[in-house]
Enzyme design. Structure first.
Site, PDB file in Angstrom:
ATOM      1  N   LYS A   1      -0.008   4.267  -0.200  1.00 28.51           N
ATOM      2  CA  LYS A   1      -0.673   5.432   0.411  1.00 28.51           C
ATOM      3  C   LYS A   1      -0.480   6.656  -0.506  1.00 28.51           C
ATOM      4  CE  LYS A   1       0.084   3.260   4.853  1.00 28.51           C
ATOM      5  NZ  LYS A   1       0.282   3.395   6.282  1.00 28.51           N
TER       6      LYS A   1
ATOM      7  N   SER B   1       4.134  -2.366  10.375  1.00 25.06           N
ATOM      8  CA  SER B   1       5.607  -2.377  10.475  1.00 25.06           C
ATOM      9  C   SER B   1       6.214  -3.730  10.108  1.00 25.06           C
ATOM     10  CB  SER B   1       6.064  -1.931  11.877  1.00 25.06           C
ATOM     11  OG  SER B   1       5.658  -0.594  12.113  1.00 25.06           O
TER      12      SER B   1
ATOM     13  N   GLY C   1       3.128   2.027  10.792  1.00 26.45           N
ATOM     14  CA  GLY C   1       4.036   3.143  10.575  1.00 26.45           C
ATOM     15  C   GLY C   1       4.811   3.545  11.815  1.00 26.45           C
TER      16      GLY C   1
ATOM     17  N   HIS D   1      -9.217   0.620   5.878  1.00 28.41           N
ATOM     18  CA  HIS D   1      -7.896   0.911   6.468  1.00 28.41           C
ATOM     19  C   HIS D   1      -8.095   1.883   7.630  1.00 28.41           C
ATOM     20  CE1 HIS D   1      -3.789   2.277   6.966  1.00 28.41           C
ATOM     21  NE2 HIS D   1      -3.406   1.220   6.269  1.00 28.41           N
TER      22      HIS D   1
ATOM     23  N   GLU E   1      -6.458   4.353   8.577  1.00 19.96           N
ATOM     24  CA  GLU E   1      -6.286   5.776   8.240  1.00 19.96           C
ATOM     25  C   GLU E   1      -7.563   6.338   7.636  1.00 19.96           C
ATOM     26  OE1 GLU E   1      -2.635   5.510   5.944  1.00 19.96           O
ATOM     27  OE2 GLU E   1      -1.573   4.914   7.772  1.00 19.96           O
TER      28      GLU E   1
ATOM     29  N   GLU F   1      -4.539  -5.349  11.099  1.00 19.69           N
ATOM     30  CA  GLU F   1      -3.516  -4.308  11.214  1.00 19.69           C
ATOM     31  C   GLU F   1      -3.692  -3.545  12.525  1.00 19.69           C
ATOM     32  OE1 GLU F   1      -2.025  -3.124   7.092  1.00 19.69           O
ATOM     33  OE2 GLU F   1      -3.778  -1.917   7.493  1.00 19.69           O
TER      34      GLU F   1
ATOM     35  N   ASN G   1       0.863  -1.184   0.000  1.00 17.22           N
ATOM     36  CA  ASN G   1       0.000   0.000   0.000  1.00 17.22           C
ATOM     37  C   ASN G   1       0.896   1.229   0.000  1.00 17.22           C
ATOM     38  OD1 ASN G   1      -1.814   2.043   0.525  1.00 17.22           O
ATOM     39  ND2 ASN G   1      -2.325   1.360   2.602  1.00 17.22           N
TER      40      ASN G   1
HETATM   41  C1  PEP Z   1      -0.451  -0.054   6.527  1.00 13.58           C
HETATM   42  O1  PEP Z   1      -0.660   1.135   6.642  1.00 13.58           O
HETATM   43  O2  PEP Z   1      -1.302  -0.804   6.012  1.00 13.58           O
HETATM   44  C2  PEP Z   1       0.816  -0.581   7.019  1.00 13.58           C
HETATM   45  C3  PEP Z   1       0.883  -1.842   7.303  1.00 13.58           C
HETATM   46  O3  PEP Z   1       1.835   0.328   7.177  1.00 13.58           O
HETATM   47  P1  PEP Z   1       3.324   0.034   7.730  1.00 13.58           P
HETATM   48  O4  PEP Z   1       3.787  -1.236   7.070  1.00 13.58           O
HETATM   49  O5  PEP Z   1       4.120   1.221   7.302  1.00 13.58           O
HETATM   50  O6  PEP Z   1       3.194  -0.119   9.200  1.00 13.58           O
END
Ligand code: PEP
Length: 252
Positions: free
Chosen positions: A10, A212, A172, A94, A96, A166, A8
């Protein structure tokens, strides 16, 4: 059942940078034996990428879609439009989008229904905040998020759904859920799918981990019995780390 490694992007990468990254990913991909690779670039690039990378083993995903069908909804793009542009997958729910764009349970459910109706495969995200985990309400919340989002989806249509767990506190932040924490939640989600649908849905629905995930921890996480790959944010922005994650999935 094949794993999924989905990147992703973003709101990152200008068009030329995105092309460079896609070129590097498609050139570096090994022959895939047990992994589906999905890339979710920014929406303005999807139609071009779908034409440009048609010959490659990379599926394209949108990062979201409209909760509405076609009509007077300025600025929205529908699931059907995505499908007609060669997009095969869409990320829905998601954290976000839920947190920063106010996507309610109802909006997430409508988006799932639009996507399924347009024959898109849904990467349905769920995840709890640190506050919820610390108050030990995470199982209840994940169950609620998923049950609500899937309320109108029948067992047959579950073939078009992949779930991405997640934990918000891991997205992040550099903090990853431990392999045990991921496995525990994935097992719980699978059990819930068995309760809501049937044992076959429970055993065949892919459940991805996101938060992460990076080359240094992917092997352990992807090696858990109920983890079927990952939804990747930061580590999907460099071809070398993304390809390492694909390699970890192939080796799992
Ligand atoms: C995400 O936003 O779906 C995600 C997993 O981000 P990150 O890998 O940067 O934690």
């Amino acid at each position: 059942m094949r794993n999924i490694v989905a990147g992703n992007w973003k709101s990152n990468k200008l068009m030329n940078e995105g092309i460079e990254l896609m070129d590097a990913i498609t050139k570096g991909l090994p022959t895939l034996h047990k992994t589906e690779v999905i890339v979710a670039p920014p929406a303005p690039y999807l139609a071009q990428f779908s034409a440009q990378y048609k010959a490659h083993a990379v599926h394209l995903s949108a990062q979201q879609c409209s909760e509405h069908g076609h009509g007077a909804h300025t600025g929205e793009y529908t699931a059907e439009m995505l499908h007609s542009s060669g997009v095969t997958h869409v990320i829905i729910g998601h954290s976000e989008r839920r947190d920063r764009f106010g996507e309610s349970f109802e909006v997430v459910r409508s988006k799932v229904n639009q996507a399924i109706g347009a024959s898109l495969h849904v990467l349905l995200c769920c995840g709890e905040s640190l506050e919820v985990r610390e108050s030990e309400e995470h199982f209840e919340l994940i169950s609620k998020q998923l049950k609500d989002a899937l309320a109108d989806v029948d067992s047959a249509k579950m073939a078009n759904i992949t779930i991405a767990y997640e934990p918000v506190w891991a997205i992040g932040t550099g903090v990853t859920a431990s392999a045990d924490q991921a496995q525990e939640m994935h097992r719980f989600i699978r059990e819930q799918l068995g309760n809501w649908f049937n044992p076959q849905v429970a055993s065949t629905t892919r459940i991805l981990y996101g938060g992460s995930c990076k080359p240094s921890n992917a092997a352990e996480i992807f090696g858990q019995p109920d983890v079927n790959g990952g939804l990747i944010g930061g580590a999907a922005l460099e071809a070398s780390s993304f390809l390492s994650l694909v390699a970890a999935s192939e080796a799992s």
